[in-house]
Design a protein around this motif. Structure first.
Motif, PDB file in Angstrom:
ATOM      1  N   TYR A  44      46.745  72.019   9.633  1.00 15.36           N
ATOM      2  CA  TYR A  44      47.723  71.401  10.532  1.00 15.36           C
ATOM      3  C   TYR A  44      47.028  70.498  11.551  1.00 15.36           C
ATOM      4  O   TYR A  44      47.412  69.333  11.721  1.00 15.36           O
ATOM      5  CB  TYR A  44      48.561  72.443  11.276  1.00 15.36           C
ATOM      6  CG  TYR A  44      49.417  71.772  12.320  1.00 15.36           C
ATOM      7  CD1 TYR A  44      50.553  71.059  11.952  1.00 15.36           C
ATOM      8  CD2 TYR A  44      49.040  71.764  13.663  1.00 15.36           C
ATOM      9  CE1 TYR A  44      51.305  70.370  12.895  1.00 15.36           C
ATOM     10  CE2 TYR A  44      49.788  71.083  14.608  1.00 15.36           C
ATOM     11  CZ  TYR A  44      50.916  70.387  14.227  1.00 15.36           C
ATOM     12  OH  TYR A  44      51.642  69.687  15.155  1.00 15.36           O
ATOM     13  N   PHE A  45      46.017  71.018  12.230  1.00 14.90           N
ATOM     14  CA  PHE A  45      45.432  70.232  13.311  1.00 14.90           C
ATOM     15  C   PHE A  45      44.677  69.008  12.807  1.00 14.90           C
ATOM     16  O   PHE A  45      44.702  67.959  13.452  1.00 14.90           O
ATOM     17  CB  PHE A  45      44.581  71.094  14.250  1.00 14.90           C
ATOM     18  CG  PHE A  45      45.437  71.752  15.282  1.00 14.90           C
ATOM     19  CD1 PHE A  45      45.976  71.033  16.332  1.00 14.90           C
ATOM     20  CD2 PHE A  45      45.768  73.083  15.170  1.00 14.90           C
ATOM     21  CE1 PHE A  45      46.813  71.619  17.266  1.00 14.90           C
ATOM     22  CE2 PHE A  45      46.606  73.690  16.099  1.00 14.90           C
ATOM     23  CZ  PHE A  45      47.124  72.957  17.144  1.00 14.90           C
ATOM     24  N   SER A  47      45.574  67.289  10.253  1.00 13.10           N
ATOM     25  CA  SER A  47      46.656  66.364   9.898  1.00 13.10           C
ATOM     26  C   SER A  47      47.330  65.777  11.126  1.00 13.10           C
ATOM     27  O   SER A  47      47.603  64.569  11.187  1.00 13.10           O
ATOM     28  CB  SER A  47      47.691  67.084   9.032  1.00 13.10           C
ATOM     29  OG  SER A  47      47.096  67.543   7.844  1.00 13.10           O
ATOM     30  N   TYR A  48      47.614  66.623  12.102  1.00 14.10           N
ATOM     31  CA  TYR A  48      48.230  66.138  13.337  1.00 14.10           C
ATOM     32  C   TYR A  48      47.333  65.093  14.012  1.00 14.10           C
ATOM     33  O   TYR A  48      47.791  64.011  14.388  1.00 14.10           O
ATOM     34  CB  TYR A  48      48.501  67.309  14.293  1.00 14.10           C
ATOM     35  CG  TYR A  48      48.814  66.850  15.693  1.00 14.10           C
ATOM     36  CD1 TYR A  48      50.050  66.300  16.009  1.00 14.10           C
ATOM     37  CD2 TYR A  48      47.852  66.935  16.700  1.00 14.10           C
ATOM     38  CE1 TYR A  48      50.327  65.851  17.293  1.00 14.10           C
ATOM     39  CE2 TYR A  48      48.126  66.484  17.986  1.00 14.10           C
ATOM     40  CZ  TYR A  48      49.358  65.944  18.278  1.00 14.10           C
ATOM     41  OH  TYR A  48      49.629  65.487  19.534  1.00 14.10           O
ATOM     42  N   CYS A  51      47.290  61.858  12.003  1.00  7.14           N
ATOM     43  CA  CYS A  51      48.522  61.094  12.233  1.00  7.14           C
ATOM     44  C   CYS A  51      48.502  60.417  13.597  1.00  7.14           C
ATOM     45  O   CYS A  51      48.884  59.250  13.724  1.00  7.14           O
ATOM     46  CB  CYS A  51      49.745  62.007  12.127  1.00  7.14           C
ATOM     47  SG  CYS A  51      50.115  62.577  10.460  1.00  7.14           S
ATOM     48  N   HIS A  78      53.363  66.779  19.998  1.00  6.93           N
ATOM     49  CA  HIS A  78      53.450  67.021  18.561  1.00  6.93           C
ATOM     50  C   HIS A  78      54.778  66.501  18.018  1.00  6.93           C
ATOM     51  O   HIS A  78      54.817  65.851  16.967  1.00  6.93           O
ATOM     52  CB  HIS A  78      53.277  68.516  18.248  1.00  6.93           C
ATOM     53  CG  HIS A  78      51.907  69.004  18.565  1.00  6.93           C
ATOM     54  ND1 HIS A  78      50.994  69.290  17.584  1.00  6.93           N
ATOM     55  CD2 HIS A  78      51.282  69.247  19.736  1.00  6.93           C
ATOM     56  CE1 HIS A  78      49.857  69.691  18.138  1.00  6.93           C
ATOM     57  NE2 HIS A  78      50.019  69.673  19.452  1.00  6.93           N
ATOM     58  N   VAL A  81      54.818  62.712  17.973  1.00  5.26           N
ATOM     59  CA  VAL A  81      54.092  62.176  16.816  1.00  5.26           C
ATOM     60  C   VAL A  81      54.980  62.215  15.574  1.00  5.26           C
ATOM     61  O   VAL A  81      55.081  61.234  14.832  1.00  5.26           O
ATOM     62  CB  VAL A  81      52.763  62.927  16.600  1.00  5.26           C
ATOM     63  CG1 VAL A  81      52.165  62.645  15.229  1.00  5.26           C
ATOM     64  CG2 VAL A  81      51.764  62.555  17.691  1.00  5.26           C
ATOM     65  N   ARG A  82      55.651  63.338  15.353  1.00 12.48           N
ATOM     66  CA  ARG A  82      56.551  63.430  14.186  1.00 12.48           C
ATOM     67  C   ARG A  82      57.676  62.397  14.290  1.00 12.48           C
ATOM     68  O   ARG A  82      58.014  61.734  13.302  1.00 12.48           O
ATOM     69  CB  ARG A  82      57.106  64.846  14.049  1.00 12.48           C
ATOM     70  CG  ARG A  82      56.049  65.850  13.609  1.00 12.48           C
ATOM     71  CD  ARG A  82      56.642  67.179  13.207  1.00 12.48           C
ATOM     72  NE  ARG A  82      57.347  67.866  14.268  1.00 12.48           N
ATOM     73  CZ  ARG A  82      56.785  68.761  15.100  1.00 12.48           C
ATOM     74  NH1 ARG A  82      55.503  69.067  14.985  1.00 12.48           N
ATOM     75  NH2 ARG A  82      57.498  69.347  16.028  1.00 12.48           N
ATOM     76  N   LYS A  94      56.296  62.527   8.074  1.00 14.60           N
ATOM     77  CA  LYS A  94      56.874  63.400   9.101  1.00 14.60           C
ATOM     78  C   LYS A  94      57.230  64.742   8.482  1.00 14.60           C
ATOM     79  O   LYS A  94      56.953  65.797   9.056  1.00 14.60           O
ATOM     80  CB  LYS A  94      58.119  62.769   9.720  1.00 14.60           C
ATOM     81  CG  LYS A  94      58.828  63.696  10.690  1.00 14.60           C
ATOM     82  CD  LYS A  94      60.175  63.171  11.142  1.00 14.60           C
ATOM     83  CE  LYS A  94      60.850  64.176  12.057  1.00 14.60           C
ATOM     84  NZ  LYS A  94      62.166  63.734  12.500  1.00 14.60           N
ATOM     85  N   LEU A  97      54.108  66.812   7.801  1.00 13.29           N
ATOM     86  CA  LEU A  97      53.560  67.363   9.049  1.00 13.29           C
ATOM     87  C   LEU A  97      54.443  68.490   9.578  1.00 13.29           C
ATOM     88  O   LEU A  97      53.936  69.496  10.088  1.00 13.29           O
ATOM     89  CB  LEU A  97      53.396  66.254  10.087  1.00 13.29           C
ATOM     90  CG  LEU A  97      52.569  66.606  11.319  1.00 13.29           C
ATOM     91  CD1 LEU A  97      51.158  67.044  10.942  1.00 13.29           C
ATOM     92  CD2 LEU A  97      52.517  65.424  12.272  1.00 13.29           C
ATOM     93  N   ALA A 101      53.492  72.289  10.313  1.00 15.61           N
ATOM     94  CA  ALA A 101      53.750  72.904  11.620  1.00 15.61           C
ATOM     95  C   ALA A 101      54.443  74.250  11.457  1.00 15.61           C
ATOM     96  O   ALA A 101      54.124  75.221  12.162  1.00 15.61           O
ATOM     97  CB  ALA A 101      54.589  71.971  12.497  1.00 15.61           C
TER      98      ALA A 101
END
Length: 137
Positions: A44-45, A47-48, A51, A78, A81-82, A94, A97, A101
């Protein structure tokens, strides 16, 4: 931009290595959940952060720190960003992600829930889709 020189990419590589070595990394007497949740968290992190870097570099978007927003308009970075991914036409990214999440929430905040091998594989697959799709100029 050479993304391979960035910490986001290094975290991506670490996550892939954790997946490859996961059976060897579980300490004796521990549940495999300990490494599975770590892999999901890192997927996750990475990828976040990837992005976020893509949005900043390619789209010139930067989220507003939550503490700079008024009480009625507070939205996490977060979520920003999405939302930005969607606003820039990256609805599928989106969604990837968001799926990550959801897996991360389970992995990080529900320590007594089982994490299946399929969930770990799904997390890495979502991560790889994001890294393979969002390109830097």
């Amino acid at each position: 931009m050479d993304i391979t020189k960035y910490p986001q990419f290094e975290l991506y590589l670490l996550t892939l290595n954790l997946l490859t070595l996961k059976d060897q990394l579980v300490p004796d007497g521990c549940n495999p959940r300990c490494i599975n949740s770590t892999i999901i968290n890192r997927a996750y992190f990475s990828s976040y952060l990837y992005c976020l870097l893509w949005l900043e570099d390619v789209k010139k978007f930067k989220p507003i720190p939550i503490l700079q927003l008024g009480p009625d308009e507070r939205i996490s970075e977060h979520q920003q960003v999405r939302n930005a991914l969607s606003n820039f036409g990256e609805i599928r990214m989106k969604s990837e992600l968001l799926k990550l999440a959801d897996l991360r929430r389970k992995a990080d905040y529900d320590p007594f829930s089982d994490i299946t091998s399929d969930e770990v594989t799904d997390a890495v697959r979502h991560m790889e889709k994001i890294f393979n799709h969002l390109k830097f100029e």
